[in-house]
Write a protein that holds these residues in place. Structure first.
Motif, PDB file in Angstrom:
ATOM      1  N   GLY A  43      20.353   7.249  -0.155  1.00 39.78           N
ATOM      2  CA  GLY A  43      19.399   7.464   0.933  1.00 39.78           C
ATOM      3  C   GLY A  43      18.320   8.477   0.600  1.00 39.78           C
ATOM      4  O   GLY A  43      17.384   8.674   1.366  1.00 39.78           O
ATOM      5  N   GLY A  44      18.454   9.132  -0.551  1.00 36.67           N
ATOM      6  CA  GLY A  44      17.474  10.132  -0.952  1.00 36.67           C
ATOM      7  C   GLY A  44      16.300   9.489  -1.665  1.00 36.67           C
ATOM      8  O   GLY A  44      16.282   8.283  -1.900  1.00 36.67           O
ATOM      9  N   PRO A  45      15.321  10.299  -2.024  1.00 35.88           N
ATOM     10  CA  PRO A  45      14.149   9.750  -2.705  1.00 35.88           C
ATOM     11  C   PRO A  45      14.492   9.282  -4.120  1.00 35.88           C
ATOM     12  O   PRO A  45      15.386   9.814  -4.764  1.00 35.88           O
ATOM     13  CB  PRO A  45      13.168  10.928  -2.742  1.00 35.88           C
ATOM     14  CG  PRO A  45      14.037  12.135  -2.654  1.00 35.88           C
ATOM     15  CD  PRO A  45      15.233  11.739  -1.830  1.00 35.88           C
ATOM     16  N   SER A  46      13.784   8.282  -4.571  1.00 30.48           N
ATOM     17  CA  SER A  46      13.962   7.772  -5.930  1.00 30.48           C
ATOM     18  C   SER A  46      13.105   8.555  -6.900  1.00 30.48           C
ATOM     19  O   SER A  46      12.039   9.046  -6.557  1.00 30.48           O
ATOM     20  CB  SER A  46      13.563   6.295  -6.000  1.00 30.48           C
ATOM     21  OG  SER A  46      14.429   5.509  -5.249  1.00 30.48           O
ATOM     22  N   ARG A  47      13.566   8.641  -8.113  1.00 32.40           N
ATOM     23  CA  ARG A  47      12.828   9.241  -9.219  1.00 32.40           C
ATOM     24  C   ARG A  47      12.772   8.206 -10.332  1.00 32.40           C
ATOM     25  O   ARG A  47      13.704   7.422 -10.513  1.00 32.40           O
ATOM     26  CB  ARG A  47      13.522  10.508  -9.738  1.00 32.40           C
ATOM     27  CG  ARG A  47      13.734  11.569  -8.687  1.00 32.40           C
ATOM     28  CD  ARG A  47      12.431  12.261  -8.345  1.00 32.40           C
ATOM     29  NE  ARG A  47      12.680  13.357  -7.420  1.00 32.40           N
ATOM     30  CZ  ARG A  47      12.012  13.526  -6.304  1.00 32.40           C
ATOM     31  NH1 ARG A  47      11.065  12.693  -5.955  1.00 32.40           N
ATOM     32  NH2 ARG A  47      12.270  14.540  -5.518  1.00 32.40           N
ATOM     33  N   TRP A  48      11.698   8.207 -11.107  1.00 32.55           N
ATOM     34  CA  TRP A  48      11.576   7.287 -12.230  1.00 32.55           C
ATOM     35  C   TRP A  48      12.258   7.891 -13.454  1.00 32.55           C
ATOM     36  O   TRP A  48      11.954   9.007 -13.842  1.00 32.55           O
ATOM     37  CB  TRP A  48      10.109   7.012 -12.545  1.00 32.55           C
ATOM     38  CG  TRP A  48       9.419   6.208 -11.495  1.00 32.55           C
ATOM     39  CD1 TRP A  48       8.463   6.653 -10.629  1.00 32.55           C
ATOM     40  CD2 TRP A  48       9.611   4.832 -11.181  1.00 32.55           C
ATOM     41  NE1 TRP A  48       8.065   5.636  -9.802  1.00 32.55           N
ATOM     42  CE2 TRP A  48       8.750   4.497 -10.118  1.00 32.55           C
ATOM     43  CE3 TRP A  48      10.435   3.831 -11.695  1.00 32.55           C
ATOM     44  CZ2 TRP A  48       8.676   3.218  -9.572  1.00 32.55           C
ATOM     45  CZ3 TRP A  48      10.373   2.560 -11.138  1.00 32.55           C
ATOM     46  CH2 TRP A  48       9.503   2.263 -10.101  1.00 32.55           C
ATOM     47  N   ALA A 122       4.227  12.082   4.134  1.00 31.44           N
ATOM     48  CA  ALA A 122       5.125  11.367   5.040  1.00 31.44           C
ATOM     49  C   ALA A 122       6.578  11.340   4.565  1.00 31.44           C
ATOM     50  O   ALA A 122       7.493  11.314   5.394  1.00 31.44           O
ATOM     51  CB  ALA A 122       4.621   9.945   5.253  1.00 31.44           C
ATOM     52  N   LEU A 123       6.805  11.367   3.274  1.00 26.21           N
ATOM     53  CA  LEU A 123       8.178  11.292   2.760  1.00 26.21           C
ATOM     54  C   LEU A 123       8.650  12.585   2.099  1.00 26.21           C
ATOM     55  O   LEU A 123       9.740  12.628   1.539  1.00 26.21           O
ATOM     56  CB  LEU A 123       8.315  10.126   1.774  1.00 26.21           C
ATOM     57  CG  LEU A 123       8.079   8.736   2.359  1.00 26.21           C
ATOM     58  CD1 LEU A 123       8.225   7.671   1.281  1.00 26.21           C
ATOM     59  CD2 LEU A 123       9.026   8.451   3.512  1.00 26.21           C
ATOM     60  N   ASP A 124       7.842  13.624   2.154  1.00 24.47           N
ATOM     61  CA  ASP A 124       8.265  14.911   1.584  1.00 24.47           C
ATOM     62  C   ASP A 124       9.438  15.469   2.387  1.00 24.47           C
ATOM     63  O   ASP A 124       9.492  15.324   3.607  1.00 24.47           O
ATOM     64  CB  ASP A 124       7.105  15.916   1.602  1.00 24.47           C
ATOM     65  CG  ASP A 124       6.034  15.565   0.581  1.00 24.47           C
ATOM     66  OD1 ASP A 124       6.265  14.673  -0.246  1.00 24.47           O
ATOM     67  OD2 ASP A 124       4.964  16.193   0.634  1.00 24.47           O
ATOM     68  N   ARG A 125      10.363  16.080   1.675  1.00 24.13           N
ATOM     69  CA  ARG A 125      11.556  16.650   2.316  1.00 24.13           C
ATOM     70  C   ARG A 125      11.664  18.124   1.968  1.00 24.13           C
ATOM     71  O   ARG A 125      11.321  18.524   0.846  1.00 24.13           O
ATOM     72  CB  ARG A 125      12.811  15.919   1.845  1.00 24.13           C
ATOM     73  CG  ARG A 125      12.853  14.483   2.284  1.00 24.13           C
ATOM     74  CD  ARG A 125      14.122  13.829   1.822  1.00 24.13           C
ATOM     75  NE  ARG A 125      14.147  12.452   2.293  1.00 24.13           N
ATOM     76  CZ  ARG A 125      15.225  11.727   2.349  1.00 24.13           C
ATOM     77  NH1 ARG A 125      16.374  12.219   1.953  1.00 24.13           N
ATOM     78  NH2 ARG A 125      15.176  10.498   2.775  1.00 24.13           N
ATOM     79  N   PRO A 126      12.175  18.906   2.910  1.00 26.65           N
ATOM     80  CA  PRO A 126      12.358  20.330   2.608  1.00 26.65           C
ATOM     81  C   PRO A 126      13.313  20.515   1.430  1.00 26.65           C
ATOM     82  O   PRO A 126      14.215  19.716   1.210  1.00 26.65           O
ATOM     83  CB  PRO A 126      12.992  20.891   3.890  1.00 26.65           C
ATOM     84  CG  PRO A 126      12.799  19.850   4.936  1.00 26.65           C
ATOM     85  CD  PRO A 126      12.616  18.539   4.237  1.00 26.65           C
ATOM     86  N   ASN A 127      13.084  21.562   0.655  1.00 33.64           N
ATOM     87  CA  ASN A 127      13.937  21.921  -0.482  1.00 33.64           C
ATOM     88  C   ASN A 127      13.947  20.892  -1.606  1.00 33.64           C
ATOM     89  O   ASN A 127      14.880  20.849  -2.397  1.00 33.64           O
ATOM     90  CB  ASN A 127      15.379  22.193  -0.021  1.00 33.64           C
ATOM     91  CG  ASN A 127      15.436  23.255   1.042  1.00 33.64           C
ATOM     92  OD1 ASN A 127      14.695  24.236   0.997  1.00 33.64           O
ATOM     93  ND2 ASN A 127      16.283  23.056   2.040  1.00 33.64           N
ATOM     94  N   GLU A 128      12.942  20.003  -1.659  1.00 33.85           N
ATOM     95  CA  GLU A 128      12.815  19.029  -2.739  1.00 33.85           C
ATOM     96  C   GLU A 128      11.370  19.036  -3.220  1.00 33.85           C
ATOM     97  O   GLU A 128      10.459  19.314  -2.444  1.00 33.85           O
ATOM     98  CB  GLU A 128      13.172  17.625  -2.265  1.00 33.85           C
ATOM     99  CG  GLU A 128      14.630  17.450  -1.923  1.00 33.85           C
ATOM    100  CD  GLU A 128      14.961  16.017  -1.539  1.00 33.85           C
ATOM    101  OE1 GLU A 128      14.135  15.114  -1.780  1.00 33.85           O
ATOM    102  OE2 GLU A 128      16.045  15.804  -0.997  1.00 33.85           O
TER     103      GLU A 128
END
Length: 144
Positions: A43-48, A122-128
Motif C-alpha cells: 500500500g506504500g509508494p512504489s520506487r523504481w 498529492a501523493l507525498d507522505r510525511p516522513n518519506e
C-alpha cells in the motif's frame, strides 16, 4: 489478452510478455536491464529498482507468485526502460491476463495530467521522500 482457461496460458503469457518487451524496447537481447516498480511496504509508494532479466526467468509464473503479482499467472506489475521511453505493465482480469507496452509515456496526455497532480504533492507522505520532487524532475526533463 490471454484467456485464463487456456491450457498453455503459462507459456503463452511468458512468450507474449517477452515479445512485447523486446519489440517495444523495454530492454534488448544484449542488455536485459530495466526498471521495476516495487513497493517495499504494501500500500506504500512504489520506487523504481534496476533489475536484469536472468536466463531462467519466469515472469508470469514464479515471478507473479512473488514480487510481480499475487499468485502464479496473476501478474500485477509496472516496468520501465532505462531511458524512460517504454512502459510495460500487466494486470489480471477475471477471465484473462493483459500485458501492454506504451512507448513514449512522456507524450501521453493522461500520464502527464496524472504526473502534474502528483507533482503538486498529492501523493507525498510525511516522513518519506516526496514523490512530487521526482515527478516534477520527470515532467521538466520530458517537456518539449
Amino acid at each position: 489478452m490471454l484467456d485464463v482457461i487456456d491450457p498453455l496460458l503459462h507459456e503463452k503469457a511468458n512468450a507474449d510478455w517477452y515479445r512485447l518487451a523486446v519489440e517495444g524496447g523495454l530492454f534488448s537481447e544484449a542488455d536485459r536491464r530495466f526498471l521495476l516498480a516495487h513497493s517495499p511496504v504494501e500500500g506504500g509508494p512504489s520506487r523504481w529498482c534496476c533489475v536484469e532479466l536472468q536466463d531462467d526467468w519466469d515472469i508470469m509464473g514464479k515471478g507473479a507468485a512473488g514480487l510481480l503479482g499475487s499468485a502464479p499467472l496473476c501478474p500485477e506489475f509496472r516496468m520501465l526502460s532505462l531511458d524512460g521511453n517504454v512502459l510495460c505493465f500487466a494486470t489480471t482480469w477475471q477471465h484473462s491476463i493483459s500485458t501492454s507496452v506504451l512507448t513514449a509515456p512522456h507524450r501521453s496526455r493522461v500520464l502527464r495530467r496524472f504526473a502534474e497532480w502528483v507533482a503538486q504533492g498529492a501523493l507525498d507522505r510525511p516522513n518519506e521522500p516526496p514523490l512530487s520532487t521526482a515527478v516534477r524532475r520527470w515532467l521538466d526533463a520530458s517537456s518539449g
